[in-house]
Scaffold this motif. Structure first.
Motif, PDB file in Angstrom:
ATOM      1  N   GLY A 120       5.638  -9.466   4.056  1.00 37.11           N
ATOM      2  CA  GLY A 120       5.820 -10.491   5.083  1.00 37.11           C
ATOM      3  C   GLY A 120       7.127 -10.337   5.866  1.00 37.11           C
ATOM      4  N   ARG A 121       7.221 -11.114   6.947  1.00 39.15           N
ATOM      5  CA  ARG A 121       8.406 -11.043   7.822  1.00 39.15           C
ATOM      6  C   ARG A 121       9.676 -11.339   7.045  1.00 39.15           C
ATOM      7  NH1 ARG A 121       9.146 -11.068  13.268  1.00 39.15           N
ATOM      8  NH2 ARG A 121      11.012 -12.067  14.084  1.00 39.15           N
ATOM      9  N   HIS A 122       9.594 -12.248   6.093  1.00 34.89           N
ATOM     10  CA  HIS A 122      10.742 -12.550   5.222  1.00 34.89           C
ATOM     11  C   HIS A 122      10.417 -12.127   3.791  1.00 34.89           C
ATOM     12  CE1 HIS A 122      12.681 -14.820   8.430  1.00 34.89           C
ATOM     13  NE2 HIS A 122      11.512 -15.396   8.680  1.00 34.89           N
ATOM     14  N   GLY A 123       9.631 -11.043   3.661  1.00 41.03           N
ATOM     15  CA  GLY A 123       9.207 -10.579   2.354  1.00 41.03           C
ATOM     16  C   GLY A 123      10.239  -9.707   1.657  1.00 41.03           C
ATOM     17  N   ILE A 124       9.807  -9.158   0.529  1.00 46.67           N
ATOM     18  CA  ILE A 124      10.726  -8.390  -0.315  1.00 46.67           C
ATOM     19  C   ILE A 124      11.234  -7.149   0.407  1.00 46.67           C
ATOM     20  CG2 ILE A 124      10.877  -7.072  -2.457  1.00 46.67           C
ATOM     21  CD1 ILE A 124       8.836  -9.004  -3.656  1.00 46.67           C
ATOM     22  N   ILE A 125      10.340  -6.414   1.080  1.00 47.97           N
ATOM     23  CA  ILE A 125      10.755  -5.165   1.730  1.00 47.97           C
ATOM     24  C   ILE A 125      11.723  -5.436   2.883  1.00 47.97           C
ATOM     25  CG2 ILE A 125       9.926  -3.220   3.114  1.00 47.97           C
ATOM     26  CD1 ILE A 125       7.464  -3.137   1.415  1.00 47.97           C
ATOM     27  N   LEU A 128      15.041  -6.466   1.498  1.00 47.86           N
ATOM     28  CA  LEU A 128      15.763  -5.323   0.932  1.00 47.86           C
ATOM     29  C   LEU A 128      16.375  -4.458   2.031  1.00 47.86           C
ATOM     30  CD1 LEU A 128      16.493  -3.674  -1.584  1.00 47.86           C
ATOM     31  CD2 LEU A 128      14.301  -2.485  -1.358  1.00 47.86           C
ATOM     32  N   LEU A 129      15.585  -4.206   3.102  1.00 53.33           N
ATOM     33  CA  LEU A 129      16.110  -3.421   4.226  1.00 53.33           C
ATOM     34  C   LEU A 129      17.264  -4.150   4.920  1.00 53.33           C
ATOM     35  CD1 LEU A 129      12.771  -2.082   5.772  1.00 53.33           C
ATOM     36  CD2 LEU A 129      14.437  -0.817   4.402  1.00 53.33           C
ATOM     37  N   SER A 130      17.179  -5.473   5.016  1.00 57.25           N
ATOM     38  CA  SER A 130      18.268  -6.248   5.628  1.00 57.25           C
ATOM     39  C   SER A 130      19.528  -6.152   4.783  1.00 57.25           C
ATOM     40  CB  SER A 130      17.835  -7.718   5.762  1.00 57.25           C
ATOM     41  OG  SER A 130      16.694  -7.835   6.571  1.00 57.25           O
ATOM     42  N   TRP A 131      19.349  -6.190   3.460  1.00 54.82           N
ATOM     43  CA  TRP A 131      20.517  -6.106   2.557  1.00 54.82           C
ATOM     44  C   TRP A 131      21.152  -4.722   2.638  1.00 54.82           C
ATOM     45  CZ3 TRP A 131      21.118  -3.231  -2.116  1.00 54.82           C
ATOM     46  CH2 TRP A 131      22.275  -3.558  -2.832  1.00 54.82           C
ATOM     47  N   VAL A 132      20.328  -3.659   2.735  1.00 53.70           N
ATOM     48  CA  VAL A 132      20.857  -2.296   2.794  1.00 53.70           C
ATOM     49  C   VAL A 132      21.519  -2.026   4.137  1.00 53.70           C
ATOM     50  CG1 VAL A 132      20.227   0.155   2.786  1.00 53.70           C
ATOM     51  CG2 VAL A 132      19.208  -1.405   1.117  1.00 53.70           C
ATOM     52  N   SER A 133      20.900  -2.452   5.241  1.00 56.03           N
ATOM     53  CA  SER A 133      21.411  -2.142   6.578  1.00 56.03           C
ATOM     54  C   SER A 133      22.539  -3.069   7.029  1.00 56.03           C
ATOM     55  CB  SER A 133      20.277  -2.199   7.597  1.00 56.03           C
ATOM     56  OG  SER A 133      19.728  -3.506   7.648  1.00 56.03           O
ATOM     57  N   GLY A 134      22.584  -4.276   6.469  1.00 55.82           N
ATOM     58  CA  GLY A 134      23.623  -5.216   6.852  1.00 55.82           C
ATOM     59  C   GLY A 134      23.254  -6.104   8.028  1.00 55.82           C
ATOM     60  N   PHE A 135      22.073  -5.959   8.594  1.00 59.70           N
ATOM     61  CA  PHE A 135      21.620  -6.857   9.655  1.00 59.70           C
ATOM     62  C   PHE A 135      20.150  -7.212   9.406  1.00 59.70           C
ATOM     63  CE2 PHE A 135      21.272  -2.472  11.040  1.00 59.70           C
ATOM     64  CZ  PHE A 135      19.955  -2.382  11.443  1.00 59.70           C
ATOM     65  N   ASP A 136      19.701  -8.250  10.103  1.00 54.33           N
ATOM     66  CA  ASP A 136      18.355  -8.754   9.858  1.00 54.33           C
ATOM     67  C   ASP A 136      17.291  -7.737  10.293  1.00 54.33           C
ATOM     68  OD1 ASP A 136      19.324 -11.078   8.808  1.00 54.33           O
ATOM     69  OD2 ASP A 136      19.204 -12.198  10.699  1.00 54.33           O
ATOM     70  N   VAL A 137      16.374  -7.445   9.385  1.00 57.30           N
ATOM     71  CA  VAL A 137      15.250  -6.539   9.653  1.00 57.30           C
ATOM     72  C   VAL A 137      13.960  -7.335   9.478  1.00 57.30           C
ATOM     73  CG1 VAL A 137      14.034  -4.456   8.932  1.00 57.30           C
ATOM     74  CG2 VAL A 137      16.535  -4.528   8.874  1.00 57.30           C
TER      75      VAL A 137
END
Length: 274
Positions: A120-125, A128-137
């Motif tokens: 989902g848009r606010h799902g786990i993946i 996780l990508l937002s946490w790794v990249s530092g911005f909202d994905v």
């Protein structure tokens, strides 16, 4: 025991199950066929209206494309898994097979809702990508063709693994030793020994999952987008929303005929193999 005697013995043991299946399946199929012909405008007017409908032609194209790509993608993934399983010891293979079949025994509805949480848009993946990249994905991974293929391959891969694994385990290891003695490298042995001898399992698995994916309903409805609906969803649309039962029955008959185009050759081919 020759081939004819073997087939007669199998037919004898299968006849009670076949009779029960025919008694349960045949009456509803006859009712659907009669319903498709009961139209005030004429016996085949529902079929004519369906065939001339742009919505039906678009949905049919989507169904064939999704079923074909899902089957091929499942074959690639399933073949890799089956190849890995064939190289394991029997005990380790049993444990891995249980882990592969465990999701298959889980309800499709439950798995679809789980995928909406993961993709989902606010799902786990995305989190996780937002946490790794530092911005909202917010990657669109669900309610589109991507989510549909994820759900379809999750359902179909275990069905591919079983027939392919059976074909791989039937290959005599002496063939690999002979090929190695003749100087063949692993890649050449794979293409000249493994792939040709596992072809029957590949064909059986590919046709099975293709026919099964033609009638997919829950996965396109929950994980696909509005443009990804398949023929089963169109049957549901005419049956529950439009209340046009002759057209819904006509689409069901067409879907059955489409599946039979692939089931009948496979059944005849398997009969020749007995």
């Amino acid at each position: 025991m020759n081939r004819s005697t073997n087939f007669n013995v199998q037919s004898l043991f299968m006849s009670p199950a076949v009779l029960v299946a025919v008694g349960i399946v045949l009456p509803p199929l006859c009712y659907v066929l009669l319903t498709s012909l009961r139209d005030d405008a004429g016996a085949f007017s529902a079929y004519k209206a369906i065939v001339e409908s742009s919505l039906f032609r678009q949905t049919l194209t989507t169904t064939l494309v999704v079923a074909s790509l899902s089957s091929v993608l499942s074959l690639v993934l399933g073949y890799i898994v089956a190849l890995h399983l064939a190289r394991q010891s029997p005990d380790r293979r049993t444990v891995l097979m249980f882990l592969i079949l465990l999701p298959f025994w889980t309800s499709i509805l439950v798995k679809c809702f789980a995928f909406t949480i993961i993709l989902g848009r606010h799902g786990i993946i995305n989190n996780l990508l937002s946490w790794v990249s530092g911005f909202d994905v917010h990657l669109p991974l669900v309610l589109n063709r991507i989510g549909l293929f994820v759900g379809m391959t999750n359902l179909l891969v275990p069905l591919i693994v079983l027939p392919v694994l059976a074909s791989l385990l039937a290959i005599d290891n002496a063939l690999y030793r002979a090929a190695s003695i003749m100087g063949a490298k692993p890649a050449r042995m794979f293409w000249t020994v493994t792939v040709p001898l596992s072809f029957p399992g590949v064909v059986a698995g590919l046709l099975s999952v293709f026919v099964m994916s033609l009638g997919a309903f829950i996965i396109p409805a929950l994980l696909g987008g509005p443009q990804d609906q398949m023929l089963s969803n169109l049957v549901d649309f005419y049956n529950r929303q439009v209340l046009d039962w002759p057209k819904a029955s006509a689409i069901s008959v067409i879907l059955l005929a489409l599946a039979s185009v692939f089931i009948v050759p496979m059944a005849l081919w398997r009969r020749r193999k007995i």
